[in-house]
Design an enzyme around this catalytic site. Structure first.
Site, short mmCIF file in Angstrom:
data_model
loop_
_atom_site.label_atom_id
_atom_site.label_comp_id
_atom_site.label_asym_id
_atom_site.label_seq_id
_atom_site.Cartn_x
_atom_site.Cartn_y
_atom_site.Cartn_z
N CYS A 4 0.97 -1.21 0.04
CA CYS A 4 0.00 -0.05 0.01
C CYS A 4 0.70 1.43 0.02
O CYS A 4 1.71 1.39 0.74
CB CYS A 4 -0.99 -0.19 1.26
SG CYS A 4 -1.52 1.52 1.71
N CYS A 7 0.94 2.92 3.34
CA CYS A 7 1.60 2.25 4.42
C CYS A 7 3.39 2.59 4.15
O CYS A 7 4.10 2.74 5.20
CB CYS A 7 1.51 0.72 4.28
SG CYS A 7 -0.10 0.31 5.27
N ASP A 30 -1.42 16.26 -0.88
CA ASP A 30 -1.92 15.39 -1.97
C ASP A 30 -1.12 15.84 -3.26
O ASP A 30 -0.92 16.91 -3.41
CB ASP A 30 -3.22 15.70 -2.15
CG ASP A 30 -3.96 14.71 -3.04
OD1 ASP A 30 -5.07 13.86 -2.38
OD2 ASP A 30 -3.70 14.57 -4.48
N HIS A 46 -2.48 0.42 9.07
CA HIS A 46 -3.40 0.17 7.59
C HIS A 46 -4.83 -0.17 8.02
O HIS A 46 -5.16 -1.34 8.48
CB HIS A 46 -2.73 -1.11 6.72
CG HIS A 46 -3.23 -1.30 5.35
ND1 HIS A 46 -3.07 -0.44 4.41
CD2 HIS A 46 -4.59 -1.93 5.26
CE1 HIS A 46 -4.05 -0.82 3.52
NE2 HIS A 46 -5.02 -1.56 3.91
N ASN A 87 -13.56 9.89 1.42
CA ASN A 87 -14.36 9.10 0.24
C ASN A 87 -14.25 7.60 0.67
O ASN A 87 -13.39 6.76 0.84
CB ASN A 87 -13.68 9.04 -1.15
CG ASN A 87 -13.56 10.69 -1.54
OD1 ASN A 87 -14.39 11.25 -1.51
ND2 ASN A 87 -12.50 11.07 -2.22
N GLY A 93 -15.63 7.63 -4.89
CA GLY A 93 -14.20 7.75 -5.73
C GLY A 93 -13.14 7.75 -4.88
O GLY A 93 -12.06 8.23 -5.00
N HIS A 98 -6.74 2.71 1.97
CA HIS A 98 -6.25 2.96 3.26
C HIS A 98 -6.71 4.09 3.63
O HIS A 98 -6.60 5.38 2.89
CB HIS A 98 -4.52 3.12 3.15
CG HIS A 98 -3.68 3.45 4.37
ND1 HIS A 98 -2.41 2.65 4.56
CD2 HIS A 98 -4.12 4.12 5.57
CE1 HIS A 98 -2.17 3.21 5.63
NE2 HIS A 98 -3.07 3.86 6.53
N HIS A 100 -8.17 7.55 4.75
CA HIS A 100 -7.39 8.89 4.79
C HIS A 100 -8.51 9.90 4.72
O HIS A 100 -9.48 10.01 4.34
CB HIS A 100 -6.54 9.00 3.94
CG HIS A 100 -7.16 8.71 2.34
ND1 HIS A 100 -7.40 7.40 2.14
CD2 HIS A 100 -7.69 9.68 1.33
CE1 HIS A 100 -7.91 7.49 0.79
NE2 HIS A 100 -7.93 8.79 0.47
N HIS A 102 -9.26 13.96 3.52
CA HIS A 102 -8.73 15.25 2.93
C HIS A 102 -9.01 16.48 3.58
O HIS A 102 -9.98 16.45 4.36
CB HIS A 102 -9.64 15.13 1.56
CG HIS A 102 -9.32 13.93 0.70
ND1 HIS A 102 -8.42 14.05 -0.49
CD2 HIS A 102 -10.07 12.55 0.55
CE1 HIS A 102 -8.42 12.83 -1.02
NE2 HIS A 102 -9.31 12.01 -0.42
#
Ligand code: 5GP
Ligand code: ZN
Length: 113
Positions: A4, A7, A30, A46, A87, A93, A98, A100, A102
């Site tokens: 990943c 990770c 990003d 993870h 998401n 999308g 993993h 996260h 935004h």
């Protein structure tokens, strides 16, 4: 199975500009920003998605939110405002499996509806 990407960044095996890291999470910009400020707050561990979060990991989500707020403060967007987005799954999308968060800011963001 390929490792990943988040990770790998978290373990510092893949280079990235690490804005913050503690025992639970780390923050990077990003690679394909959707706003002038676009950060990703990512658990070190993870966790595939919110759908796979275990009940004893609820406090981790709180930590991701408070870290997001602190990073928004450091980026100077607390007064002008910012948006937190997760998401979850294909329809939303989600591309990286993993979990996260935004953090988007630095411009007027489009209305959601
Ligand atoms: P998702 O679509 O899964 O919610 O968001 C994944 C995000 O990770 C995307 O916005 C994408 O631009 C970002 N991303 C994917 N790979 C990398 C990477 O290797 N480095 C960084 N900094 N961001 C990445
Ligand atoms: Zn991972």
């Amino acid at each position: 199975m390929a490792e990943c990407i988040f990770c790998s960044i978290g373990k510092r095996q893949t280079p990235a500009q690490m804005l913050f890291q503690d025992d639970l999470c780390f923050v990077i910009r990003d690679i394909n920003p959707a706003a002038p400020i676009h950060l990703l707050v990512i658990p070190n561990q993870h966790v595939t998605s919110l759908a796979n979060l275990k009940s004893d990991q609820e406090s981790l989500v709180g930590h991701l939110f408070s870290t997001a707020h602190e990073m928004a403060r450091r980026e100077g967007v607390t007064d002008t405002g910012f948006r937190l987005v997760v998401n979850q799954g294909r329809n939303a999308g989600q591309h990286v499996d993993h979990l996260h968060l935004h953090v988007l800011g630095g411009k007027r963001l489009p209305a959601l509806g």
